[in-house]
Write an enzyme that holds these catalytic residues in place. Sequence first.
Site, PDB file in Angstrom:
ATOM      1  N   GLY A 117      40.323  42.915  30.708  1.00 55.68           N
ATOM      2  CA  GLY A 117      40.423  41.572  31.294  1.00 55.68           C
ATOM      3  C   GLY A 117      39.184  40.732  31.111  1.00 55.68           C
ATOM      4  O   GLY A 117      38.570  40.295  32.083  1.00 55.68           O
ATOM      5  N   ALA A 118      38.827  40.471  29.840  1.00 56.54           N
ATOM      6  CA  ALA A 118      37.565  39.758  29.596  1.00 56.54           C
ATOM      7  C   ALA A 118      37.783  38.360  29.025  1.00 56.54           C
ATOM      8  O   ALA A 118      36.833  37.742  28.558  1.00 56.54           O
ATOM      9  CB  ALA A 118      36.675  40.578  28.674  1.00 56.54           C
ATOM     10  N   SER A 119      39.016  37.855  29.086  1.00 58.78           N
ATOM     11  CA  SER A 119      39.229  36.522  28.503  1.00 58.78           C
ATOM     12  C   SER A 119      38.587  35.423  29.331  1.00 58.78           C
ATOM     13  O   SER A 119      38.356  34.325  28.855  1.00 58.78           O
ATOM     14  CB  SER A 119      40.732  36.256  28.337  1.00 58.78           C
ATOM     15  OG  SER A 119      41.405  36.530  29.543  1.00 58.78           O
ATOM     16  N   TYR A 131      46.217  43.026  47.882  1.00 57.38           N
ATOM     17  CA  TYR A 131      44.960  43.002  47.110  1.00 57.38           C
ATOM     18  C   TYR A 131      43.914  43.922  47.760  1.00 57.38           C
ATOM     19  O   TYR A 131      43.255  44.710  47.075  1.00 57.38           O
ATOM     20  CB  TYR A 131      44.458  41.554  47.049  1.00 57.38           C
ATOM     21  CG  TYR A 131      43.195  41.332  46.249  1.00 57.38           C
ATOM     22  CD1 TYR A 131      43.237  41.264  44.857  1.00 57.38           C
ATOM     23  CD2 TYR A 131      41.966  41.161  46.883  1.00 57.38           C
ATOM     24  CE1 TYR A 131      42.080  41.031  44.122  1.00 57.38           C
ATOM     25  CE2 TYR A 131      40.809  40.930  46.154  1.00 57.38           C
ATOM     26  CZ  TYR A 131      40.870  40.867  44.773  1.00 57.38           C
ATOM     27  OH  TYR A 131      39.718  40.642  44.047  1.00 57.38           O
ATOM     28  N   LYS A 160      42.127  47.247  46.176  1.00 58.01           N
ATOM     29  CA  LYS A 160      40.676  47.325  45.987  1.00 58.01           C
ATOM     30  C   LYS A 160      40.070  48.485  46.786  1.00 58.01           C
ATOM     31  O   LYS A 160      39.093  49.101  46.362  1.00 58.01           O
ATOM     32  CB  LYS A 160      40.024  45.989  46.355  1.00 58.01           C
ATOM     33  CG  LYS A 160      40.420  44.839  45.426  1.00 58.01           C
ATOM     34  CD  LYS A 160      39.995  45.122  43.990  1.00 58.01           C
ATOM     35  CE  LYS A 160      40.231  43.970  43.039  1.00 58.01           C
ATOM     36  NZ  LYS A 160      39.832  44.278  41.662  1.00 58.01           N
TER      37      LYS A 160
HETATM   38  P1  NAP Z   1      40.082  35.814  36.532  1.00 60.23           P
HETATM   39  O1  NAP Z   1      39.132  34.712  36.172  1.00 60.23           O
HETATM   40  O2  NAP Z   1      41.430  35.457  37.032  1.00 60.23           O
HETATM   41  O3  NAP Z   1      40.205  36.814  35.269  1.00 60.23           O
HETATM   42  C1  NAP Z   1      41.038  37.928  35.351  1.00 60.23           C
HETATM   43  C2  NAP Z   1      41.070  38.622  34.020  1.00 60.23           C
HETATM   44  O4  NAP Z   1      41.938  39.748  34.119  1.00 60.23           O
HETATM   45  C3  NAP Z   1      41.595  37.750  32.892  1.00 60.23           C
HETATM   46  O5  NAP Z   1      40.808  37.949  31.753  1.00 60.23           O
HETATM   47  C4  NAP Z   1      43.016  38.276  32.672  1.00 60.23           C
HETATM   48  O6  NAP Z   1      43.433  38.191  31.307  1.00 60.23           O
HETATM   49  C5  NAP Z   1      42.830  39.735  33.012  1.00 60.23           C
HETATM   50  N1  NAP Z   1      44.084  40.413  33.354  1.00 60.23           N
HETATM   51  C6  NAP Z   1      44.940  40.145  34.351  1.00 60.23           C
HETATM   52  N2  NAP Z   1      45.979  41.002  34.327  1.00 60.23           N
HETATM   53  C7  NAP Z   1      45.769  41.826  33.264  1.00 60.23           C
HETATM   54  C8  NAP Z   1      46.472  42.930  32.713  1.00 60.23           C
HETATM   55  N3  NAP Z   1      47.624  43.376  33.249  1.00 60.23           N
HETATM   56  N4  NAP Z   1      45.953  43.553  31.630  1.00 60.23           N
HETATM   57  C9  NAP Z   1      44.793  43.134  31.069  1.00 60.23           C
HETATM   58  N5  NAP Z   1      44.091  42.097  31.554  1.00 60.23           N
HETATM   59  C10 NAP Z   1      44.571  41.446  32.630  1.00 60.23           C
HETATM   60  O7  NAP Z   1      39.454  36.763  37.655  1.00 60.23           O
HETATM   61  P2  NAP Z   1      37.930  37.108  38.042  1.00 60.23           P
HETATM   62  O8  NAP Z   1      37.592  36.307  39.247  1.00 60.23           O
HETATM   63  O9  NAP Z   1      37.065  37.059  36.869  1.00 60.23           O
HETATM   64  O10 NAP Z   1      38.138  38.608  38.535  1.00 60.23           O
HETATM   65  C11 NAP Z   1      37.771  39.732  37.742  1.00 60.23           C
HETATM   66  C12 NAP Z   1      37.787  40.974  38.629  1.00 60.23           C
HETATM   67  O11 NAP Z   1      36.867  40.779  39.709  1.00 60.23           O
HETATM   68  C13 NAP Z   1      39.140  41.238  39.283  1.00 60.23           C
HETATM   69  O12 NAP Z   1      39.360  42.634  39.363  1.00 60.23           O
HETATM   70  C14 NAP Z   1      38.972  40.665  40.684  1.00 60.23           C
HETATM   71  O13 NAP Z   1      39.831  41.260  41.602  1.00 60.23           O
HETATM   72  C15 NAP Z   1      37.514  40.990  40.937  1.00 60.23           C
HETATM   73  N6  NAP Z   1      36.896  40.180  41.986  1.00 60.23           N
HETATM   74  C16 NAP Z   1      36.774  38.814  41.845  1.00 60.23           C
HETATM   75  C17 NAP Z   1      36.169  38.086  42.859  1.00 60.23           C
HETATM   76  C18 NAP Z   1      35.988  36.589  42.796  1.00 60.23           C
HETATM   77  O14 NAP Z   1      35.528  35.994  43.798  1.00 60.23           O
HETATM   78  N7  NAP Z   1      36.279  35.941  41.685  1.00 60.23           N
HETATM   79  C19 NAP Z   1      35.711  38.739  44.001  1.00 60.23           C
HETATM   80  C20 NAP Z   1      35.848  40.114  44.099  1.00 60.23           C
HETATM   81  C21 NAP Z   1      36.436  40.831  43.080  1.00 60.23           C
HETATM   82  P3  NAP Z   1      44.500  37.091  30.780  1.00 60.23           P
HETATM   83  O15 NAP Z   1      44.108  35.773  31.367  1.00 60.23           O
HETATM   84  O16 NAP Z   1      44.299  37.162  29.298  1.00 60.23           O
HETATM   85  O17 NAP Z   1      45.846  37.563  31.213  1.00 60.23           O
END
Ligand code: NAP
Length: 248
Positions: free
Chosen positions: A13-15, A156, A160
């Site tokens: 999930g690095a897009s 969620y 987690k």
């Molecule tokens: P984001 O901007 O929504 O990015 C999520 C990434 O996950 C995207 O690259 C998406 O790829 C990929 N993804 C989703 N479903 C997938 C699947 N089935 N297979 C492969 N890739 C998949 O989210 P983020 O905020 O960067 O979050 C990244 C991680 O950090 C997550 O685990 C999230 O729960 C955790 N987190 C985030 C926060 C926050 O405040 N942002 C806080 C705590 C934890 P596509 O777009 O290509 O589908």
Amino acid sequence: MTLLKGKNILITGASKGIGRAMATAFGREGANVAFTYLSSIEKGQALEQEIQALGVKAKGFRSDASDFQAAEELINAVVSEFGTVDVLVNNAGITKDGLLMRMSEEQWDTVIKVNLKSVFNLTKAAIKPMMKQKYGSIINITSVVGIRGNAGQANYAASKAGIIGFTKSVALELGSRNIRCNAIAPGFIETEMTDVLDPKVKEEWEKGIPMKRAGKAEEVANCAIFLASDLSAYVTGQVLQVDGGMLT
Ligand code: NAP
């Protein structure tokens, strides 16, 4: 900088967001970077070129982390392309929020499958080459919500919290093989995932953070560099909170 020189790293999930920030940070530290995306195809392809321009090897794979078979195929593809997997970062994640009273079975199942089962899928496949080389670092991205819970995010939070139990168990099982497993628990980080929140909700979150601001994806990536590198060679089974003091 060369903290990760020569290491082959796979990030799911690095897009965009935190995954993207980690992929570029790892490349800047000299790592070869394999990464996945699912729906954001153009962003994934652009990232591949961006990391290659840093002078390291980079390849994006379109792969669904929640699919057991696909995860095994992905690890095989990465091993044949890069030689091995030294570091695995389980980052892919989604939200499908709602109060429990209104939460559907589909909302529950999808979030558990994408956030938690994916970690099992990728880790199970990656430990094979890691055990062979007697070396590996696995980093699982959990959340402060997995530690504290959050109204409207029972699915969620459960996914987690599950990641934390899984992380500690893997650390106990594989420490003797020189495979480390740690988790990072970000707090409130500015990404597309949190962009969808109501500005008032964001303000409330920020008020409750001792550092009085949201975190940046790059700030999470910097901690991932530490856990991916040999600077953390004697650290395993830990959950590193990157939350501006939110849960202190
Ligand atoms: P984001 O901007 O929504 O990015 C999520 C990434 O996950 C995207 O690259 C998406 O790829 C990929 N993804 C989703 N479903 C997938 C699947 N089935 N297979 C492969 N890739 C998949 O989210 P983020 O905020 O960067 O979050 C990244 C991680 O950090 C997550 O685990 C999230 O729960 C955790 N987190 C985030 C926060 C926050 O405040 N942002 C806080 C705590 C934890 P596509 O777009 O290509 O589908």
